[in-house]
Design an enzyme around this catalytic site. Structure first.
Site, PDB file in Angstrom:
ATOM      1  N   CYS A 320       0.866  -1.176   0.000  1.00 26.51           N
ATOM      2  CA  CYS A 320       0.000   0.000   0.000  1.00 26.51           C
ATOM      3  C   CYS A 320       0.908   1.233   0.000  1.00 26.51           C
ATOM      4  CB  CYS A 320      -0.963  -0.020   1.186  1.00 26.51           C
ATOM      5  SG  CYS A 320      -0.173  -0.152   2.794  1.00 26.51           S
ATOM      6  N   GLU A 321       0.511   2.313   0.624  1.00 28.54           N
ATOM      7  CA  GLU A 321       1.358   3.511   0.577  1.00 28.54           C
ATOM      8  C   GLU A 321       2.644   3.316   1.373  1.00 28.54           C
ATOM      9  OE1 GLU A 321       1.052   8.350   1.323  1.00 28.54           O
ATOM     10  OE2 GLU A 321      -0.595   7.027   1.912  1.00 28.54           O
TER      11      GLU A 321
END
Length: 554
Positions: A320-321
């Site tokens: 994800c981020e």
């Protein structure tokens, strides 16, 4: 007397007969104290017997005489007369030496009878033993009425099992003919229902979930055999998946490190859609919900039309981020679903090797921007996407509260008619509807329209016919405003504030109204003119209480 008890065969016969009497009747003749207490039994008169009882006794005597365990001289002595008191006294002295031999002979006799009927239960054996004891007692004491009654009672009891056995045999014949009793029919129905349910359960559980039935293969982990360097996050105790660095990801994509061990490598981007659109790793797939994850990696594998002939597993890399919350959460959900599907093939799985990209997309963009397309980075908390971020995070939190277990996810994962098959279509339609709903141009509500009694020609307000006076008196009525559908409730409430005099002279203590010429009205502001305060009508008061206004004028 001495000639009777020494050196003859009659002596041996008398001794054996008395030993049988002592063992069968359990009489206390072995104890010398009780000798004379039982003497009275020899002097009792013979009771009257019927011919039927005599025939039964004779038959039993013949059966006992024909026993192979008895000798000839014993059978002769049994038919003789009963011994007298002196013989009994002398017999007590010789009983101790011959007890063992007599016990062996009697036990062998009873054993031969029990072998003839091996299927009898314990109750029948006790009846048989009582019958044998009564038989011996009747041989010794043919005139005792008590013994004959017990013997006949034992014979009547012994005949009952034979009747039951005949009825059981008739029942067996009926069962062979097909006439089954109701109890057995119910039991057979219960058994058939149980077996049918077990068969249905096994078929239902094996048909949709068995990977081999649909051509899907499950594999074991081969990450240890590869040259991929991986490690675990010690800071997070709930993270059970191995992690790789951005450098390792570059080597996997460019140098094909896993080509000999994996069929393919798929990168899953768990960020939201606006983040993925702003910039993502090349050849990555955007999946940010559990339903999408189940559809892409479980349902497509189980219910695909083409059979899976892959001999090697697929490597999954999830991020994800920052790879701190969203990525590990979706990876854990995928592993849980995979374990539920392949519960019968433990430890094999569809995706045995799942890696977490440490640092997420931000670390890849900072170190290797050439791996990103487009070469941009849009954060989750970007100012232009705050509303979308809040909405997507609410959905993600609600999904994270649900746990996939065997009971609540069994049919959801295995059913081919799952609504998640149409997830992407419904998702796209919902996004288009939302965009079309927000495409209209926002317009503020129209301004207030006020009706005036007298307005100069330069005023922008609606005016009635002029009477020649320069002074004007605006008429403010709620009825005229309520007729306009564009006005809101707040504007209606605003009219109540106009009831109070908003214009008066602070110089005059009595509150005389200012006088303004008609030329000053053309400047643009409303100025209410009146010679007296009472001359100004109050619109709310006039509309609600018209009678009060007329009384005030009088």
């Amino acid at each position: 007397m001495n000639n009777i008890f020494h050196g003859t065969e009659d002596e041996c016969a008398n001794e054996d007969v008395l030993s049988f009497q002592k063992i069968s009747l359990k009489s206390p003749f072995g104890k010398k104290k009780n000798i004379f207490r039982n003497v009275q039994t020899f002097f009792k008169s013979k009771s009257k017997h019927s011919n039927v009882d005599d025939d039964l006794i004779n038959k039993e005597n013949l059966a006992f005489d024909k026993s192979p365990l008895l000798t000839n001289h014993r059978s002769k002595e049994i038919d003789g007369p009963s011994p007298n008191i002196k013989q009994l006294g002398h017999r007590d002295e010789l009983d101790e030496n011959e007890n063992e031999n007599d016990d062996i002979v009697l036990s062998m006799h009873f054993a031969s009878q029990t072998l003839q009927s091996p299927t009898r239960n314990s109750s029948r054996r006790s009846l048989t033993n009582n019958r044998d004891n009564d038989l011996l007692s009747r041989i010794k004491y043919p005139g005792s009425p008590q013994r004959s009654s017990s013997f006949s009672r034992s014979r009547s009891l012994s005949r009952k099992p034979s009747m039951n056995s005949s009825s059981n045999s008739s029942r067996r014949v009926q069962r062979q003919d097909g006439k089954i009793p109701r109890s057995s029919r119910k039991s057979s129905q219960k058994f058939s229902n149980i077996t049918q349910n077990t068969l249905n359960f096994t078929s239902a559980s094996s048909s949709p979930l068995a990977p081999n039935s649909v051509g899907v293969k499950c594999f074991e982990s081969c990450l240890a055999k590869t040259q991929i360097p991986y490690y675990y996050d010690d800071r997070n105790s709930n993270d059970f998946f191995p992690r790789i660095s951005p450098e390792t990801l570059k080597n996997i994509l460019q140098n094909n490190m896993c080509e000999s061990f994996y069929n393919s490598c798929r990168i899953i981007d768990c960020r939201f859609e606006y983040e993925y659109t702003g910039g993502h790793i090349i050849n990555s797939v955007n999946i940010h919900s559990r339903d999408e994850l189940e559809y892409e990696f479980i349902h497509k594998v189980l219910h695909s039309d083409t059979s899976n002939n892959n001999t090697l597993p697929t490597l999954l890399i999830i991020h994800c981020e920052f790879s701190s919350h969203r990525g590990p959460s979706l990876a854990s959900h995928l592993r849980n679903c995979d374990r539920i599907i392949n519960q019968d093939h433990y430890p094999k799985l569809f995706y045995p090797d799942i890696l977490i990209l440490d640092g997420g997309y931000k670390a890849v963009f900072d170190n290797f921007p050439e791996l990103c397309y487009p070469r941009q980075y849009v954060g989750m908390n970007s100012q232009e996407n705050l509303l979308n971020c809040e909405q997507e995070m609410d959905k993600f939190r609600r999904e994270s509260k649900r746990f996939a277990t065997k009971n609540n996810s069994f049919r959801k994962l295995a059913s081919p008619s799952n609504p998640n098959f149409f997830y992407r279509d419904s998702h796209q339609s919902s996004t288009t509807m939302a965009s079309s709903a927000l495409s209209f141009r926002f317009e503020p509500p129209p301004k207030l329209s006020l009706n005036h009694r007298r307005v100069s020609s330069g005023s922008s307000l609606n005016s009635s016919e002029s009477t020649g006076d320069e002074n004007f008196f605006p008429i403010l009525s709620k009825s005229s405003m309520s007729s306009n559908s564009n006005l809101s409730t707040s504007h209606m409430l605003l009219m109540d504030g106009l009831d109070t005099p908003s214009y008066f002279s602070f110089e005059d203590e009595r509150g005389n109204h200012q006088q303004v010429s008609g030329d000053e009205e053309q400047d643009g502001d409303f100025t209410f003119v009146g010679s007296d305060r009472e001359d100004l009508p109050r619109p709310a008061r006039r509309s609600l209480f018209p009678s009060l206004e007329t009384e005030d004028k009088k």
